[in-house]
Design a protein around this motif. Sequence first.
Motif, PDB file in Angstrom:
ATOM      1  N   ARG A 132       1.777   0.275 -10.310  1.00 26.49           N
ATOM      2  CA  ARG A 132       2.381  -0.152 -11.573  1.00 26.49           C
ATOM      3  C   ARG A 132       3.889   0.011 -11.618  1.00 26.49           C
ATOM      4  O   ARG A 132       4.463   0.371 -12.648  1.00 26.49           O
ATOM      5  CB  ARG A 132       1.716   0.565 -12.758  1.00 26.49           C
ATOM      6  CG  ARG A 132       0.344  -0.024 -13.087  1.00 26.49           C
ATOM      7  CD  ARG A 132      -0.457   0.796 -14.064  1.00 26.49           C
ATOM      8  NE  ARG A 132      -1.098   1.939 -13.413  1.00 26.49           N
ATOM      9  CZ  ARG A 132      -2.255   1.869 -12.777  1.00 26.49           C
ATOM     10  NH1 ARG A 132      -2.907   0.736 -12.704  1.00 26.49           N
ATOM     11  NH2 ARG A 132      -2.774   2.944 -12.211  1.00 26.49           N
ATOM     12  N   GLU A 133       4.552  -0.214 -10.493  1.00 22.92           N
ATOM     13  CA  GLU A 133       6.011  -0.140 -10.452  1.00 22.92           C
ATOM     14  C   GLU A 133       6.657  -1.497 -10.183  1.00 22.92           C
ATOM     15  O   GLU A 133       7.847  -1.664 -10.398  1.00 22.92           O
ATOM     16  CB  GLU A 133       6.473   0.845  -9.365  1.00 22.92           C
ATOM     17  CG  GLU A 133       6.270   2.308  -9.718  1.00 22.92           C
ATOM     18  CD  GLU A 133       7.210   2.807 -10.812  1.00 22.92           C
ATOM     19  OE1 GLU A 133       8.218   2.146 -11.096  1.00 22.92           O
ATOM     20  OE2 GLU A 133       6.901   3.867 -11.394  1.00 22.92           O
ATOM     21  N   ILE A 134       5.894  -2.463  -9.664  1.00 23.69           N
ATOM     22  CA  ILE A 134       6.509  -3.734  -9.265  1.00 23.69           C
ATOM     23  C   ILE A 134       6.566  -4.696 -10.464  1.00 23.69           C
ATOM     24  O   ILE A 134       5.549  -5.026 -11.050  1.00 23.69           O
ATOM     25  CB  ILE A 134       5.742  -4.352  -8.076  1.00 23.69           C
ATOM     26  CG1 ILE A 134       5.824  -3.401  -6.868  1.00 23.69           C
ATOM     27  CG2 ILE A 134       6.303  -5.739  -7.721  1.00 23.69           C
ATOM     28  CD1 ILE A 134       4.952  -3.808  -5.694  1.00 23.69           C
ATOM     29  N   LYS A 149      -3.357  -2.943 -10.487  1.00 31.06           N
ATOM     30  CA  LYS A 149      -2.833  -1.640 -10.064  1.00 31.06           C
ATOM     31  C   LYS A 149      -1.422  -1.768  -9.493  1.00 31.06           C
ATOM     32  O   LYS A 149      -0.626  -0.841  -9.542  1.00 31.06           O
ATOM     33  CB  LYS A 149      -3.767  -1.066  -8.982  1.00 31.06           C
ATOM     34  CG  LYS A 149      -4.008   0.420  -9.098  1.00 31.06           C
ATOM     35  CD  LYS A 149      -4.922   0.921  -7.986  1.00 31.06           C
ATOM     36  CE  LYS A 149      -4.130   1.624  -6.911  1.00 31.06           C
ATOM     37  NZ  LYS A 149      -4.942   1.948  -5.727  1.00 31.06           N
ATOM     38  N   SER A 167       0.797  -1.238   0.000  1.00 29.21           N
ATOM     39  CA  SER A 167       0.000   0.000   0.000  1.00 29.21           C
ATOM     40  C   SER A 167       0.829   1.288   0.000  1.00 29.21           C
ATOM     41  O   SER A 167       0.264   2.356  -0.194  1.00 29.21           O
ATOM     42  CB  SER A 167      -0.994   0.003   1.153  1.00 29.21           C
ATOM     43  OG  SER A 167      -0.315  -0.178   2.362  1.00 29.21           O
ATOM     44  N   SER A 168       2.146   1.202   0.173  1.00 33.38           N
ATOM     45  CA  SER A 168       2.955   2.431   0.129  1.00 33.38           C
ATOM     46  C   SER A 168       3.859   2.471  -1.082  1.00 33.38           C
ATOM     47  O   SER A 168       4.719   3.347  -1.184  1.00 33.38           O
ATOM     48  CB  SER A 168       3.827   2.541   1.371  1.00 33.38           C
ATOM     49  OG  SER A 168       3.102   2.164   2.499  1.00 33.38           O
ATOM     50  N   ILE A 169       3.681   1.508  -1.975  1.00 32.17           N
ATOM     51  CA  ILE A 169       4.516   1.491  -3.179  1.00 32.17           C
ATOM     52  C   ILE A 169       3.690   2.018  -4.334  1.00 32.17           C
ATOM     53  O   ILE A 169       2.507   1.676  -4.485  1.00 32.17           O
ATOM     54  CB  ILE A 169       5.052   0.073  -3.454  1.00 32.17           C
ATOM     55  CG1 ILE A 169       5.925  -0.357  -2.268  1.00 32.17           C
ATOM     56  CG2 ILE A 169       5.842   0.033  -4.765  1.00 32.17           C
ATOM     57  CD1 ILE A 169       6.535  -1.730  -2.394  1.00 32.17           C
ATOM     58  N   ARG A 170       4.285   2.916  -5.123  1.00 31.57           N
ATOM     59  CA  ARG A 170       3.556   3.530  -6.238  1.00 31.57           C
ATOM     60  C   ARG A 170       2.959   2.470  -7.142  1.00 31.57           C
ATOM     61  O   ARG A 170       3.576   1.446  -7.382  1.00 31.57           O
ATOM     62  CB  ARG A 170       4.514   4.391  -7.058  1.00 31.57           C
ATOM     63  CG  ARG A 170       4.766   5.751  -6.452  1.00 31.57           C
ATOM     64  CD  ARG A 170       5.916   6.404  -7.175  1.00 31.57           C
ATOM     65  NE  ARG A 170       5.595   6.669  -8.562  1.00 31.57           N
ATOM     66  CZ  ARG A 170       6.522   6.734  -9.537  1.00 31.57           C
ATOM     67  NH1 ARG A 170       7.784   6.512  -9.276  1.00 31.57           N
ATOM     68  NH2 ARG A 170       6.158   7.024 -10.765  1.00 31.57           N
TER      69      ARG A 170
END
Lengths: 220, 133
Positions: free
Chosen positions: A113-115, A168, A108-111
Amino acid sequence: MLPTPHVSCDYDKVYEPSEDSFLILDALEKEQAFLRTYFRSKPTVVCEVGCGSGIVTTFMMQNDIPNEHAIYLPTDVNPWAMDSMVESASLNNCCTKMLSPIRTNLTSSIRPREIDFLVFNPPYVPAESVPYMPLDSEANEGDWLDLALLGGDDGMAITWKLLDSLDKIMAPGGIAYILFCARNHPEKVVKTMSTRGWKCELTEHRKAGWEVLSVYKFYR
Amino acid sequence: MKFLTSNFLKCSVRECDRSNENFPLKYNGEKCQLEQDESLEFNPEFLLRIIDRVDWSAVVSVAIDLGNSSLPSSKPEFTSEDLSDEDMIILKDLHTLLIKTNIVEGEMSCRNCGHIYYIKNSIPNLLLPPHLA
């Protein structure tokens, strides 16, 4: 066979690596060659959700999984898991790797569509409910272990939270590996996720005592 | 946490996802204690790929928060396969900033809701208290 990392932590506070953790290691080892080819030299953001002792992320760092250009951002809600993660990395000489653990709930704290690469060994044990998150100041040791184990209805309450926002969470071309036990009814998960356009493949499975564990791979 | 990690961290509050202000977080320069991690080797190839990937305006913004206003406002471009000496100097500086710089202690807040998060022992804590989770 790739060596298993050494971990040492207080198993009253942090989930002790068990059959499920080892199944994930075996699944990742099996997939190593595929992942190298798949990601090539792309910089990959790697997130192990609920890293616990840190054994899985350490294993990935030791063996350059998914590739050698990885940034490892493991997460956990348990403050002791954060310490164990750092400790396990250093015990296994991973200090030259890009490791930066984050204390947070799921991703929940990772932007969004970045992983690029996600691994999740969820709290999958069916239970009446998912335990409340304690305040650090009020937490009993056993609370953190309960959170690592108990998954509510069918043991799927937490896993669905992640799966429902997988679109997401994941970067385009991202791959997620998630562990299930038979009582989670992974075949139902595969059905639902397939209708959402995800390819779902069984990577590894094993009978562990009275549990049947499996690791599925989700990608588009 | 690594400076680079700031490029991936947003506010955990779900309502803030609807705002464009939940990233990057605002770092309190006075409270942030920085250290250089010497164990990470300079790897130009890795760094080039990272630079290509990062949100540059967020890098600039967090650097300014932490007292470094020397970065160009637009992302440096490295065109040729052979890096010039000048390119190497820029890359080494960026290696120091993005990869070696570790925020050991500190705090940061969301530009939308103002919630303050803390960094202790190099670990950022973005877990929300029960009433916000």
